[in-house]
Structure formats: C-alpha cells, structure tokens
Design a protein around this motif. Structure first.
Motif, PDB file in Angstrom:
ATOM      1  N   LYS A   7      36.619  42.056  51.457  1.00 28.44           N
ATOM      2  CA  LYS A   7      35.480  41.138  51.385  1.00 28.44           C
ATOM      3  C   LYS A   7      35.207  40.694  49.948  1.00 28.44           C
ATOM      4  CE  LYS A   7      33.097  42.846  55.515  1.00 28.44           C
ATOM      5  NZ  LYS A   7      31.846  43.428  56.050  1.00 28.44           N
ATOM      6  N   LEU A   8      34.636  39.506  49.831  1.00 24.31           N
ATOM      7  CA  LEU A   8      34.243  38.980  48.524  1.00 24.31           C
ATOM      8  C   LEU A   8      33.068  39.778  47.981  1.00 24.31           C
ATOM      9  CD1 LEU A   8      34.582  36.630  46.409  1.00 24.31           C
ATOM     10  CD2 LEU A   8      32.782  35.443  47.698  1.00 24.31           C
ATOM     11  N   ASP A   9      33.159  40.176  46.710  1.00 24.54           N
ATOM     12  CA  ASP A   9      32.083  40.914  46.045  1.00 24.54           C
ATOM     13  C   ASP A   9      31.651  40.110  44.828  1.00 24.54           C
ATOM     14  OD1 ASP A   9      30.340  42.643  44.871  1.00 24.54           O
ATOM     15  OD2 ASP A   9      31.841  44.151  44.319  1.00 24.54           O
ATOM     16  N   LEU A  10      30.533  39.413  44.935  1.00 18.87           N
ATOM     17  CA  LEU A  10      30.087  38.530  43.850  1.00 18.87           C
ATOM     18  C   LEU A  10      29.615  39.294  42.617  1.00 18.87           C
ATOM     19  CD1 LEU A  10      28.227  35.693  45.785  1.00 18.87           C
ATOM     20  CD2 LEU A  10      30.490  35.623  44.735  1.00 18.87           C
ATOM     21  N   LYS A  11      29.506  40.621  42.718  1.00 19.45           N
ATOM     22  CA  LYS A  11      29.158  41.410  41.523  1.00 19.45           C
ATOM     23  C   LYS A  11      30.338  41.503  40.567  1.00 19.45           C
ATOM     24  CE  LYS A  11      25.806  44.215  44.089  1.00 19.45           C
ATOM     25  NZ  LYS A  11      25.509  45.566  44.636  1.00 19.45           N
ATOM     26  N   ASN A  12      31.525  41.340  41.108  1.00 21.49           N
ATOM     27  CA  ASN A  12      32.744  41.347  40.295  1.00 21.49           C
ATOM     28  C   ASN A  12      32.881  39.981  39.624  1.00 21.49           C
ATOM     29  OD1 ASN A  12      35.372  41.347  39.254  1.00 21.49           O
ATOM     30  ND2 ASN A  12      36.224  42.446  41.013  1.00 21.49           N
ATOM     31  N   LYS A  13      32.956  39.953  38.308  1.00 20.40           N
ATOM     32  CA  LYS A  13      33.020  38.677  37.591  1.00 20.40           C
ATOM     33  C   LYS A  13      34.399  38.021  37.665  1.00 20.40           C
ATOM     34  CE  LYS A  13      29.253  39.692  34.394  1.00 20.40           C
ATOM     35  NZ  LYS A  13      28.830  39.810  32.970  1.00 20.40           N
ATOM     36  N   LYS A  14      35.414  38.817  38.038  1.00 19.53           N
ATOM     37  CA  LYS A  14      36.761  38.249  38.190  1.00 19.53           C
ATOM     38  C   LYS A  14      36.937  37.798  39.635  1.00 19.53           C
ATOM     39  CE  LYS A  14      40.323  40.267  36.401  1.00 19.53           C
ATOM     40  NZ  LYS A  14      41.333  41.312  36.043  1.00 19.53           N
ATOM     41  N   ILE A  15      36.750  36.496  39.865  1.00 22.56           N
ATOM     42  CA  ILE A  15      36.817  35.953  41.219  1.00 22.56           C
ATOM     43  C   ILE A  15      38.047  35.063  41.349  1.00 22.56           C
ATOM     44  CG2 ILE A  15      35.679  34.461  42.916  1.00 22.56           C
ATOM     45  CD1 ILE A  15      33.004  35.360  41.732  1.00 22.56           C
ATOM     46  N   PHE A  16      38.807  35.316  42.391  1.00 20.02           N
ATOM     47  CA  PHE A  16      39.986  34.497  42.680  1.00 20.02           C
ATOM     48  C   PHE A  16      39.765  33.814  44.025  1.00 20.02           C
ATOM     49  CE2 PHE A  16      44.401  33.609  43.881  1.00 20.02           C
ATOM     50  CZ  PHE A  16      44.906  33.120  42.683  1.00 20.02           C
ATOM     51  N   ILE A  50      47.855  40.855  45.967  1.00 19.28           N
ATOM     52  CA  ILE A  50      48.232  41.038  44.558  1.00 19.28           C
ATOM     53  C   ILE A  50      46.994  40.914  43.668  1.00 19.28           C
ATOM     54  CG2 ILE A  50      49.423  39.907  42.630  1.00 19.28           C
ATOM     55  CD1 ILE A  50      51.701  39.261  44.671  1.00 19.28           C
ATOM     56  N   LYS A  51      46.212  39.852  43.902  1.00 16.51           N
ATOM     57  CA  LYS A  51      45.054  39.611  43.029  1.00 16.51           C
ATOM     58  C   LYS A  51      44.009  40.725  43.170  1.00 16.51           C
ATOM     59  CE  LYS A  51      45.057  36.830  40.582  1.00 16.51           C
ATOM     60  NZ  LYS A  51      45.759  36.692  39.284  1.00 16.51           N
ATOM     61  N   ARG A  52      43.817  41.239  44.383  1.00 17.26           N
ATOM     62  CA  ARG A  52      42.867  42.355  44.529  1.00 17.26           C
ATOM     63  C   ARG A  52      43.331  43.555  43.725  1.00 17.26           C
ATOM     64  NH1 ARG A  52      43.310  41.235  50.267  1.00 17.26           N
ATOM     65  NH2 ARG A  52      41.701  39.741  50.895  1.00 17.26           N
ATOM     66  N   MET A  53      44.621  43.839  43.779  1.00 12.05           N
ATOM     67  CA  MET A  53      45.139  44.998  43.053  1.00 12.05           C
ATOM     68  C   MET A  53      45.150  44.768  41.549  1.00 12.05           C
ATOM     69  SD  MET A  53      48.115  46.376  45.640  1.00 12.05           S
ATOM     70  CE  MET A  53      48.182  48.025  44.904  1.00 12.05           C
ATOM     71  N   GLN A  54      45.013  43.492  41.147  1.00  9.65           N
ATOM     72  CA  GLN A  54      44.887  43.187  39.721  1.00  9.65           C
ATOM     73  C   GLN A  54      43.440  43.253  39.248  1.00  9.65           C
ATOM     74  OE1 GLN A  54      46.732  39.321  39.503  1.00  9.65           O
ATOM     75  NE2 GLN A  54      48.762  40.150  39.060  1.00  9.65           N
ATOM     76  N   GLY A  55      42.541  43.617  40.155  1.00  6.73           N
ATOM     77  CA  GLY A  55      41.143  43.785  39.765  1.00  6.73           C
ATOM     78  C   GLY A  55      40.233  42.633  40.124  1.00  6.73           C
ATOM     79  N   TYR A  56      40.742  41.632  40.816  1.00  6.11           N
ATOM     80  CA  TYR A  56      39.916  40.499  41.226  1.00  6.11           C
ATOM     81  C   TYR A  56      39.249  40.785  42.574  1.00  6.11           C
ATOM     82  CZ  TYR A  56      42.209  37.437  37.778  1.00  6.11           C
ATOM     83  OH  TYR A  56      42.677  36.852  36.623  1.00  6.11           O
ATOM     84  N   THR A  57      38.101  40.154  42.791  1.00  5.39           N
ATOM     85  CA  THR A  57      37.577  40.030  44.145  1.00  5.39           C
ATOM     86  C   THR A  57      38.040  38.668  44.641  1.00  5.39           C
ATOM     87  OG1 THR A  57      35.631  40.164  45.571  1.00  5.39           O
ATOM     88  CG2 THR A  57      35.345  39.031  43.460  1.00  5.39           C
ATOM     89  N   VAL A  58      38.432  38.601  45.895  1.00  2.20           N
ATOM     90  CA  VAL A  58      39.121  37.401  46.378  1.00  2.20           C
ATOM     91  C   VAL A  58      38.332  36.712  47.493  1.00  2.20           C
ATOM     92  CG1 VAL A  58      41.256  36.499  47.410  1.00  2.20           C
ATOM     93  CG2 VAL A  58      41.360  38.397  45.766  1.00  2.20           C
ATOM     94  N   LEU A  59      38.046  35.429  47.280  1.00  3.43           N
ATOM     95  CA  LEU A  59      37.501  34.594  48.343  1.00  3.43           C
ATOM     96  C   LEU A  59      38.702  34.001  49.080  1.00  3.43           C
ATOM     97  CD1 LEU A  59      35.241  33.121  49.848  1.00  3.43           C
ATOM     98  CD2 LEU A  59      35.302  31.347  48.082  1.00  3.43           C
ATOM     99  N   CYS A  75      32.091  30.921  42.126  1.00  4.91           N
ATOM    100  CA  CYS A  75      33.413  30.795  42.751  1.00  4.91           C
ATOM    101  C   CYS A  75      34.188  29.579  42.281  1.00  4.91           C
ATOM    102  CB  CYS A  75      33.263  30.770  44.273  1.00  4.91           C
ATOM    103  SG  CYS A  75      32.694  32.335  44.958  1.00  4.91           S
ATOM    104  N   PHE A  76      33.546  28.424  42.227  1.00  9.99           N
ATOM    105  CA  PHE A  76      34.285  27.229  41.808  1.00  9.99           C
ATOM    106  C   PHE A  76      34.291  27.071  40.294  1.00  9.99           C
ATOM    107  CE2 PHE A  76      35.239  22.935  40.687  1.00  9.99           C
ATOM    108  CZ  PHE A  76      36.166  22.519  41.624  1.00  9.99           C
ATOM    109  N   LEU A  77      33.124  27.079  39.689  1.00 10.61           N
ATOM    110  CA  LEU A  77      33.057  26.778  38.256  1.00 10.61           C
ATOM    111  C   LEU A  77      33.624  27.901  37.395  1.00 10.61           C
ATOM    112  CD1 LEU A  77      29.559  25.058  38.055  1.00 10.61           C
ATOM    113  CD2 LEU A  77      31.809  23.987  38.283  1.00 10.61           C
ATOM    114  N   ASN A  78      33.430  29.163  37.817  1.00 10.12           N
ATOM    115  CA  ASN A  78      33.888  30.288  36.999  1.00 10.12           C
ATOM    116  C   ASN A  78      35.042  31.066  37.622  1.00 10.12           C
ATOM    117  OD1 ASN A  78      31.897  29.887  34.949  1.00 10.12           O
ATOM    118  ND2 ASN A  78      30.375  30.727  36.357  1.00 10.12           N
ATOM    119  N   GLY A  79      35.387  30.762  38.856  1.00 10.02           N
ATOM    120  CA  GLY A  79      36.492  31.453  39.508  1.00 10.02           C
ATOM    121  C   GLY A  79      37.835  30.838  39.154  1.00 10.02           C
ATOM    122  N   GLU A  80      38.882  31.576  39.483  1.00  9.97           N
ATOM    123  CA  GLU A  80      40.255  31.087  39.302  1.00  9.97           C
ATOM    124  C   GLU A  80      40.733  30.617  40.676  1.00  9.97           C
ATOM    125  OE1 GLU A  80      44.483  32.819  37.487  1.00  9.97           O
ATOM    126  OE2 GLU A  80      42.613  33.971  37.311  1.00  9.97           O
TER     127      GLU A  80
END
Length: 778
Positions: A31-40, A70-79, A484-489
């Motif tokens: 699940k997406l966790d918006l507390k994590n600043k690394k959002i993919f 891959i991105k989750r295991m790299q420390g991102y929360t993923v939408l 998610c859009f402006l600050n996410g990857e």
C-alpha cells in the motif's frame, strides 16, 4: 547431531501461490504510505477488459510489477493503481456482434447498459488473472475505471479548461473517416496494410493545345473531386504545360496544371491529379494551394451527387463503373498491377476515407517544441525509443480531431443554441450526459431557451491521456497531488506500438493542463511472438492464454521465464517449452532451500573458512551487478545473472564442496558454523534479489525460514562480506571439480567413492580440506 529439513514440503507447488495471494490481500506492504517522502508512481496502462487476456498483456504487466517491487525494496513507497480502460469502439463492436443488434437502431441507454454489463463481467476476469500473476497493484483504494462517473467527470473538466484556454475549437476540415464505425478518427489511429491493386493511365486533354496528358491514378472514382494537376518543376516533359489547364474526363471540368515538388517524376507518368481526397498529400496540397474541395464520398461510404450518375455507389463499385466507361471511350491507355499501402482503422481494420467533417479539435501543432523538450528530458528504458516519439512529434502537421460519433464514451459537455449557435459549456464538476439532460437556461447571446444537446463523445485517448492526473488526484486532493505528482518520481510503462498515441497524448494533455512534464521515466516493453517469430493470432492458432500456463506451471514459472527471455524493449518469442524450463529453476531453488533449512540459522561467526569467503565474495559481486541492473529496470540481465550463479556456481560447486562440513562429517563445530552462516547468508541474499521476479516462491521460503513477515517488506541486502577475496579462483574451482567428476565417471567410480592419483592444484590448496572431503581424494 541430526540435520533434518526445516521445510517439510518436498517440492514447490503452484497451489502455494494462491495461499500467498490471500495473505498479501490482508497485508499492507504493497500500500501507498504518504509518510514516506520517497514516492514512486507507476502510471500503469489500464488494460481493456476482454473475455480472454492475451499472454502478451500478462507478460507486460508482470514486467511492470517487477519494477514496483524493485522500487519498494529500494526504499520507496509505490503508488501502483490498477485501472481498467472501458470506453470506446471495442466494446461497442462486441455488443453489436454478440447481441446481434445495430448500435444506431438501439436506444442509447439500452446500448450503454449492455456495454457495461459485458465490461463488468470481463473486468472481474481480468482482475482475477492479474492477481493470479502476482501483480502487487492497488485493486481497492486507488482502483479506477475510465467509464466511471468520477473519471469521465475529470475528462469533461479538462475539456472545459482547454476550451476556456482557446485550445479546443470547432471547425470543418478533412478528416479520416471510418465507414464501418461511422466516426472521425485521428492520424494516430490509422495503420497501413499492403494490398494488391491497379493503377490506371488515363487520358486528360490539355485545353490550350488539344493534346493528351496521361495521368496515372489508383482512384479514378475521385475524378469528380479533381481540382488540380501537378508536375515536378524540373520535369522536362511538362515544363511547357505550366499554367495551362487539363480537362478532366467524364466530367469535362478544367483544372490548372501547376509545378509542385510533391509530384514524383518516377511514379506513374509524373503527372498527378489532386482530388478531394485521395490521401493526406491531397489534403495538404488543397490547403496549401487554397483549393475548394468537392465532397465526392459521403459518410455513408457512397458517392454523393457531385459524382453524377455514379451517385449512391460505394467507392469500389464506382471505380469499376468509371473504369468501364473510360475504357469504352478509349481513355485508358493501360492498367498495371501494383502493391498499395492502404490506410485502415486500427480498431476494425476497415479502409478509411478522407472526408470534410465538422468536428472539435485540440491544438497540438503549436506544442511540438515543448513536446520535443519533454522527450529529451525523460529517462528512457531503453534509450533508443526516444527517437520513436521524436519522429512522431515531428510528423504532426494538423490539430487533433477529438470528437467521435459513437455512444460508449465520455460525452462532450456542450449544448448549442439552435437560434444563434452559441456554445454553452457545462459548468459543474460532476459528470453530465447532455443528450439525456435538458438545459433550461437562457442563451446569454440571444435569450433563446432552445438548445441542441451534443450527442457525440470524445476520442478515448482524451480519457486515457490523463490517467497520471487521475491517479495522482489532480483537482481532487491538493496534498495528495503535491506529494505524488509534483514531488514523486513518475514512470510510464507501455508497449512501443502506442508511443504515438498513449505516451504522446499524455505528454501533450498534461503539458497543456498544468504546464509540467508528465513522466520522469518511460519503460518500453516489446511484443510477444510465437516460437517461430510470428505474431500471435487466432487465425494462426498460436495464441497462448496466461490462465492455462499458470494452471500448469504456476505464475512464478511464467515470471521467471519473462526475466530470462524478455530484454527491455525487445520482441520476445513465447514458448511453452521454455516456460517449462524456467519451472526447473524454481524446483532447483526449492531443493537448495530445503537442503539449507536442515542447518541451524547462524547470524555470526568468529572466522570464516576460505571456501566460504570465496562464495560470499562471488555473492557480493553478484549483488552489486543485480542492484545496478535493477536501477535501470533491467530485470532481464539480473535474472540471467541470478540463475547462472544459483545453479552453476552455488548449487553445482559450493554446495557440493560444503556438504560434509555442514553435516560435521569429519569437521568440527567451528568449521561447520562457518558453513551454516554462509549457506543461510547466501540463501537469504538470493531470495531478496530474486523477490521482484519470482515473488511467490521467495516469500514462501522466507516465511518458513527467516520471518513471520513477508519478504516483500524487506529492503535489498547490504554488503554480504567486507573484503572480496579469491575472485580469480572461481573458474579453477569449477574446472577442477568437473575434472574429478568426469574422471570418476570414466573409471566407473561412484560419486561418493574414494579416488586416487588426483593432485589438488597449488592455487586451490587453501580449500584442501573441503575438496578432499567432497571428492574422497586419497
């Protein structure tokens, strides 16, 4: 000490996968966790629901899931939202065929109800397959359908915004017309197929000289629309005719002969008739030369009154009749066979015509430079597909016709005053169906209350091109959109065949609406072909369905095959035999884990044995290579590397060399503990590195041996050994082991029996105790 496997099941079973799907649905690691600043953000292509899902679709969506993991295991929360594309012609065509009815003769509400009924059934089937493949997307909170009221409302809102910006306008222009679907289509929806046809050399008269001018054409049925004859300015045969007039046979109209560089001296006779409209070059020249078009073919795909006695005939019928009449008058010099490229509609495969139509258009020509800049800023996987987008952008010469004369789509939110023509745009934010909703307001221009509701729908790409804005909640949740859009990857994964549509239109629309580039990454997957390199189709009988393959081999077998066979952006050959071969790797991995599960989990050792230092050094180098490949979304190279190490080095050589030490057969506990530590360290590392590709088997083993929690909550492994040693020794170890085993085989000595006369090479003496114990060297 007894060593019994901690994993009781003797073999890996696909049924284990279904148990894990149920567990995953009740967990939150995906699940997406918006507390994590690394959002993919993955702008997953919403598939069109269908009775059967194509194996190629299953493969491409599995690739996207690998990236999410891959991105989750790299420390991102993923939408990673799962969506369904449910608008447009495919469902309309299906309902007409399946229900044996005509869309135009069916009440619109009833037709829409039937479309939705079939889509709902297919959607359930598609989602079940996606889950069974192990796609770790969001099927609940962020799930969407493009025909939902909220999605269509956003599409209508974007229409209003762009209308107010002056980027959408109404005009009558030549358009691609599909006579089967009865609608305008965009250039991006036009494909070409080769077909055998004829070219006719026809006599025109030059008015000023009375001499014949031979013009070659493949479309004599358009003679009524001929408005100009062009010749190349440097073609010596026709220089004296510049500015003179040609008399069009049958119709006896006179048209000017003008020099123009689009005339090809090598094609036909070098003299070309320009009519409304044979192809896109006719359209271009009509516009450039200021010619007045004649509507020869109508929307019913029959010739109009302008064609005279040929009125009411289809283009093919008219061609036969006109050729017959020309031949009777002695006006056809010769007929030649040739292979033509015929423009067809990509949805129904019907030949299109170019007909002047009044439609709504979205400006795109003015944005080409901005789009080229976006294309240059995106990180492409692989890089070569950047050129595909740039080529398409550079080919755009006209604005995008966005209105469609169909039923099942997002309606254009407009009413037009019948008295003065004023256009009223729907003001509210909810979804509206103008054809169903009466407008009671007075026209602000003339005061009339007599409104004509717009019945047409928007091109489905108007919906699909804003998926990234919808999933990031633009205009609906400011904080969510910012994060998610402006600050996410942001990633767009897709096939190369829709670069000119979905990717292009997304960049155009997002750029126009918010002035931002839609994506940071674009990942392109290739197309699935059969084992002989042919496109899969029902007519060839070579279609494979994912459900059947999963039933036989399990999802992880299919996913492992994807990793091993599907290079980024490359077409791939789908072979059931190779999928069966990929299953053997899972069997091997399960057997390795079962063997290792017999030994105590050891987290620390005072000192490693030299053999253990060697394999951990190899593992560390593997870890670095795999993580580098994952950074580039290249799970293909990673999968090849992981299989090679696991099977060819770890299982075939290290495990054989360490078995007796691990079992304390001739070795002390200190030596055994080093082996136990290394076995578990290596298995844990391999499971973590393999988890994005084969999520089921890795999670099953992980939960049985290392944690009650899912492996998919874990990050990628850190360094497995501080100092890498013995890197130059691997080939020598494998060569020596192979030589001993082959010698025993040649001499009829069993694997576990002693052998004499074999010397251990000097460089391998540091491993002597393990080597002697393994091979029973005397």
């Amino acid at each position: 000490m007894e060593f019994n496997p901690g994993i009781e099941e003797k073999r890996w079973k696909p049924e284990f996968e279904e148990e894990l799907i149920e567990k995953w649905s009740n967990e939150s690691w995906w699940k997406l966790d918006l507390k994590n600043k690394k959002i993919f953000v993955i702008d997953t292509p919403p598939p069109y629901p269908a009775p059967f899902w194509h194996i190629g679709a299953a493969i491409s969506y599995s690739m996207q899931d690998m990236i999410a993991r891959i991105k989750r295991m790299q420390g991102y929360t993923v939408l990673y939202p799962i969506g369904m594309d449910r608008n447009g012609i495919p469902i309309e065509m299906y309902v007409e065929k399946y229900e044996n009815l005509d869309m135009w003769s069916t009440p619109r509400e009833e037709f829409e109800r039937l479309c939705k009924q079939h889509l709902d059934k297919w959607t359930t089937n598609t989602i079940n397959i996606m889950k069974r493949l192990g796609l770790s997307g969001d099927y609940t909170e962020h799930y969407y359908e493009t025909d939902s009221p909220s999605y269509r409302a956003l599409t209508q809102k974007t229409f209003k915004i762009l209308w107010e910006k002056g980027l959408i306008y109404e005009a009558e222009r030549p358009n691609n017309w599909c006579p089967h679907c009865n609608t305008t289509i965009a250039d991006a929806e036009v494909e070409y197929k080769e077909k055998q046809g004829e070219i006719y050399h026809i006599k025109f008269k030059v008015r000023e000289t009375g001499k014949d001018l031979i013009i070659a054409t493949t479309r004599p049925e358009l003679l009524a629309g001929c408005k100009l004859v062009i010749v190349h300015p440097e073609d010596e045969r026709y220089k004296e005719l510049h500015g003179m007039h040609a008399v069009v046979p049958i119709y006896n109209t006179e048209v000017e002969i003008r020099p123009h560089r689009e005339a090809d001296p090598e094609f036909g006779t070098g003299a070309v008739m320009i009519c409304s409209y044979g192809d896109s070059s006719d359209v271009r020249i009509f516009r450039e030369q200021g010619l007045e078009p004649v509507k020869v073919i109508g929307t019913d795909n029959k010739l109009t009154e302008a064609a005279g006695k040929y009125k009411g005939l289809t283009p093919e019928e008219a061609r036969r009749e006109i050729v017959k009449d020309l031949e009777e008058q002695g006006l056809i010099v010769k007929r030649e066979q040739l292979t033509q490229k015929i423009p067809i509609h990509d949805k129904c495969r019907t030949r299109i015509e170019i007909i002047p139509m009044r439609e709504y258009y979205l400006k795109q020509v003015d944005f080409k430079d901005q789009l080229l800049e976006y294309a240059s800023q995106i990180l492409w996987h692989p890089e070569r597909y950047r050129q595909h987008l740039e080529n398409w952008i550079n080919s755009v010469t006209i604005d995008w016709p966005i209105s469609r004369r169909r039923y099942y789509g997002t309606e254009i939110p407009i009413w037009k005053c019948k008295k003065c023509g004023y256009i009223h745009i729907y003001e509210k934010d909810d979804y509206v169906k103008p054809w169903k909703q009466e407008l009671k307001e007075k026209c602000p221009k003339c005061g009339s209350t007599d409104w004509e509701p717009e019945w047409r729908t928007l091109d489905t790409w108007m919906d699909s091109s804003i998926t990234i804005l919808y999933i990031t909640k633009w205009l609906r949740d400011k904080e969510f959109f910012e994060k998610c859009f402006l600050n996410g990857e942001k990633l767009r994964p897709q096939g190369y065949e829709i670069i000119r549509t979905w990717l292009y239109y997304s960049l155009l629309r997002v750029g126009q609406l918010i002035g931002k580039r839609a994506f940071d990454h674009v990942f392109i997957n290739g197309m699935g072909l059969d084992a002989k390199g042919r496109k899969m189709s029902k007519s060839l009988g070579n279609v494979l369905y994912p459900e059947e393959l999963i039933e036989k081999y399990g999802a992880d077998s299919l996913r492992m095959w994807i990793g091993l066979e599907c290079g980024i952006g490359e077409n791939y050959n789908i072979s059931e035999e190779k999928i069966r071969g990929a299953q053997k790797f899972l069997v091997k991995l399960w057997n390795i884990a079962r063997f290792i599960s017999a030994f105590p989990l050891t987290d620390k050792v005072e000192e490693l044995e030299e053999l253990d230092k060697w394999i951990l050094g190899e593992l560390e180098e593997l870890r670095k290579r795999v993580l580098k490949n994952y950074e580039e979304f290249d799970f293909h190279k990673a999968a090849l590397d992981l299989r090679s190490f696991t099977w060819n080095i770890f299982a075939s050589h290290y495990l054989e060399l360490v078995k007796r030490r691990a079992r304390m057969d001739g070795f002390n506990e200190k030596e055994a503990r080093s082996a136990w530590y290394t076995l578990h360290k290596t298995l844990k590392t391999l499971l973590l590195l393999l988890a994005p590709i084969v999520p089921f088997i890795t999670d099953k083993i992980w939960r049985q041996l290392y944690s009650k929690e899912s492996i998919h909550k874990e990050p990628f492994p850190e360094s497995v050994i501080e100092t890498v040693t013995h890197r130059d020794i691997t080939e020598k170890i494998t060569e020596f082991n192979s030589r001993v085993w082959n010698t025993k085989k040649e001499k009829g000595i069993k694997f576990y029996e002693p052998i004499q006369g074999i010397e251990i090479p000097e460089e391998l003496r540091i491993f002597e105790k393990d080597i002697r114990a393994t091979h029973r060297l005397e």
